[in-house]
Write an enzyme that holds these catalytic residues in place. Structure first.
Site, mmCIF file in Angstrom:
data_model
loop_
_atom_site.group_PDB
_atom_site.id
_atom_site.type_symbol
_atom_site.label_atom_id
_atom_site.label_comp_id
_atom_site.label_asym_id
_atom_site.label_seq_id
_atom_site.Cartn_x
_atom_site.Cartn_y
_atom_site.Cartn_z
ATOM 1 N N TYR A 52 0.936 -1.373 0.109
ATOM 2 C CA TYR A 52 0.041 -0.018 0.029
ATOM 3 C C TYR A 52 0.873 1.291 -0.139
ATOM 4 O O TYR A 52 1.863 1.205 0.612
ATOM 5 C CB TYR A 52 -0.773 0.038 1.156
ATOM 6 C CG TYR A 52 -1.677 1.155 1.433
ATOM 7 C CD1 TYR A 52 -3.004 1.515 0.264
ATOM 8 C CD2 TYR A 52 -1.455 2.063 2.353
ATOM 9 C CE1 TYR A 52 -3.649 2.584 0.577
ATOM 10 C CE2 TYR A 52 -2.433 3.299 2.631
ATOM 11 C CZ TYR A 52 -3.321 3.398 1.619
ATOM 12 O OH TYR A 52 -4.224 4.480 1.586
ATOM 13 N N ASP A 57 9.125 2.784 0.023
ATOM 14 C CA ASP A 57 8.098 3.588 0.671
ATOM 15 C C ASP A 57 8.471 3.172 2.301
ATOM 16 O O ASP A 57 7.996 2.057 2.770
ATOM 17 C CB ASP A 57 6.700 2.993 0.301
ATOM 18 C CG ASP A 57 5.778 3.750 0.916
ATOM 19 O OD1 ASP A 57 6.051 4.509 1.899
ATOM 20 O OD2 ASP A 57 4.544 3.581 0.551
ATOM 21 N N LYS A 60 3.936 8.696 8.912
ATOM 22 C CA LYS A 60 3.724 8.483 10.350
ATOM 23 C C LYS A 60 4.838 8.906 11.379
ATOM 24 O O LYS A 60 4.528 9.909 11.950
ATOM 25 C CB LYS A 60 3.854 6.783 10.001
ATOM 26 C CG LYS A 60 2.504 6.448 9.387
ATOM 27 C CD LYS A 60 2.181 5.000 9.219
ATOM 28 C CE LYS A 60 1.264 4.677 8.444
ATOM 29 N NZ LYS A 60 0.913 4.017 7.331
HETATM 30 C C1 LIG Z 1 0.460 4.706 5.852
HETATM 31 C C2 LIG Z 1 1.127 4.195 4.635
HETATM 32 C C3 LIG Z 1 1.107 5.292 3.560
HETATM 33 C C4 LIG Z 1 0.133 6.246 3.356
HETATM 34 O O1 LIG Z 1 0.141 7.198 4.566
HETATM 35 P P1 LIG Z 1 -1.040 8.350 4.693
HETATM 36 O O2 LIG Z 1 -0.458 9.118 5.741
HETATM 37 O O3 LIG Z 1 -2.181 7.495 5.516
HETATM 38 O O4 LIG Z 1 -1.461 9.010 3.701
HETATM 39 C C5 LIG Z 1 1.835 4.793 2.389
HETATM 40 N N1 LIG Z 1 2.564 3.973 2.525
HETATM 41 C C6 LIG Z 1 2.802 3.198 3.592
HETATM 42 C C7 LIG Z 1 3.884 2.109 3.314
HETATM 43 C C8 LIG Z 1 2.171 3.300 4.416
HETATM 44 O O5 LIG Z 1 2.188 2.252 5.536
#
Ligand SMILES: *Cc1c(COP(=O)(O)O)cnc(C)c1O
Length: 428
Positions: free
Chosen positions: A144, A239, A267
């Site tokens: 994701y 990511d 995060k």
């Molecule tokens: C949480 C997450 C996102 C998206 O971040 P948001 O702040 O919710 O938009 C993208 N990539 C990874 C790997 C994530 O865990």
């Protein structure tokens, strides 16, 4: 356990907010229950509107690595807000956090702050496309990267949980440049690269997959991607929105010793406030507006409150021994749950990288999305509800990662393991 007030609030919320929640994963839909409304949190605990307390393994889905309401973070935010919440002009704190990120993360020579992980990944991909002059991207099934149109293809937990792998509202034309490979399969990437010569701008990957449960990279996988990208002029994007500052201070790239060209963060670097960031090689980052032509902007980017919370959080993470202590706690709780399952004769596949862990309700090894999808989600739902009843708050989906924080005590972990043993016996 009494959930009266939460139920009432959820009923009310559904009237004014689609599905009653502001992010789909918060609904308890896949476990057949109503979400709890949270009143407050402290350290490793969250408290709902009916005054039930829980040991929290969601941690706001990753950011709360030092626990809720750490006094340093609270003080930093309070002090900052007294001088203004946002100016739309540069502030010194943005340099401080940028330099901390650059010092920490091997691949990052320059960094831009945004307000969410979604913004970070979508902007990083735009920049990779602008830099290479190519359109196609490769992502992995079950990974994701936020909810941007081109990335909502085989996108893990939220989508998997709700059975909408491709969301309505995403034109096929927008998704057609997104090629999907299988996690931990270099062969699947090789095939895509071979059949799309000189057209792939970037490969984006969660170096530790955390949105289909926790799936570690197998030996050689990240190294193989690195080599392929270098050979083919493809930008490798890690990511690390979830794994950054989580699995090590320098993220998964430090842990595994593989350096991508670009990295996305979020995060933890916001310490619980809305933040994202993307960074990488100077040569690539300088193509970004206003030094280059690739456009990207944000009214609240580099927000003073978020910068303060991020700086305060990173200062705690930098203290010697922080990650070792967290590792020891995380091992204890993950192994404790696995043992409880085994003792109850319950089939489980356990994974863990640092303070990210997952109990997959399957006998077989989980290495990618097809193997994760084998899990018995009905059994997981029963386990989730039994744990909730025992005062343990897990993410309401089989395909999520559990997060341990520095605030979890030995007693909290012991309580969790005892609860798990009872839960497994109950559902076995
Ligand atoms: C949480 C997450 C996102 C998206 O971040 P948001 O702040 O919710 O938009 C993208 N990539 C990874 C790997 C994530 O865990």
């Amino acid at each position: 356990m009494n959930h009266q007030r939460s139920s009432m609030l959820f009923h009310q919320a559904k009237n004014s907010i689609p599905g009653g929640v502001n992010s789909p994963v918060r609904a308890f839909k896949s476990v057949g229950a109503d979400p709890l409304f949270i009143k407050k949190a402290s350290g490793p605990y969250i408290y709902d509107e009916d005054d039930n307390s829980f040991v929290d393994y969601v941690g706001s889905w990753g950011p709360m690595i030092v626990g809720h309401c750490h006094p340093d973070v609270v003080a930093a935010v309070k002090q900052t807000v007294d001088n203004g919440a946002s100016f739309g002009a540069p502030t010194e704190r943005e340099i401080t956090l940028a330099d901390m990120v650059i010092d920490a993360v091997p691949s990052i020579e320059m960094v831009r702050m945004v307000s969410s992980g979604t913004e970070a990944t979508m902007s990083a991909i735009r920049l990779a496309r602008g830099y290479t002059g190519r359109d196609n991207i490769i992502k992995f099934s079950g990974c994701y990267h936020g909810h941007a149109d081109a990335l909502l293809v085989k996108a893990g937990s939220g989508a998997a949980t709700f059975g909408v792998p491709d969301s309505p509202g995403v034109p096929a034309d927008f998704a057609k440049h997104t090629l999907t490979a299988e996690y931990n399969s270099l062969d699947s990437v090789k095939a895509l690269v071979a059949s799309n010569k000189n057209s792939i701008a970037c490969i984006i990957v969660e170096p530790v997959a955390g949105n289909m449960g926790t799936v570690p990279p197998q030996e050689g996988f990240l190294e193989g991607l690195r080599e392929m990208c270098s050979n083919e002029g493809i930008v490798l994007i890690f990511d690390e929105v979830m794994s950054g500052f989580r699995v090590a201070y320098g993220g998964a790239q430090e842990l595994y010793g593989v350096t991508p060209d670009m990295t996305t963060l979020g995060k933890i670097i916001g310490g619980g406030l809305p933040v994202g960031a993307f960074g990488g090689k100077r040569e690539i980052m300088e193509k970004l507006s206003p030094s280059g032509g690739v456009y990207q902007a944000g009214t609240l980017s580099g927000n003073p409150l978020a910068m303060s919370a991020g700086i305060a959080t990173l200062n705690i993470l930098k203290q010697p021994g922080f990650y070792q202590k967290l590792e020891d706690k995380s091992r204890a709780v993950a192994e404790g749950i696995a043992k409880a399952a085994k003792d109850a004769g319950f089939p489980l596949y356990s994974t863990r990288v640092g303070s990210m862990f997952c109990a997959f309700f399957t006998k077989g090894e989980v290495r990618d999305w097809p193997s994760a999808a084998q899990c018995d989600t009905k059994a997981f739902a029963k386990y989730f509800l039994a744990m909730l009843d025992e005062g343990i708050y897990l993410a309401p989906s089989q395909f999520e990662t559990a997060f341990v924080s520095a605030a979890h005590s030995e007693a909290d972990i012991e309580k969790t393991i005892v609860a798990a043993a009872r839960a497994f016996k109950q559902i076995a």
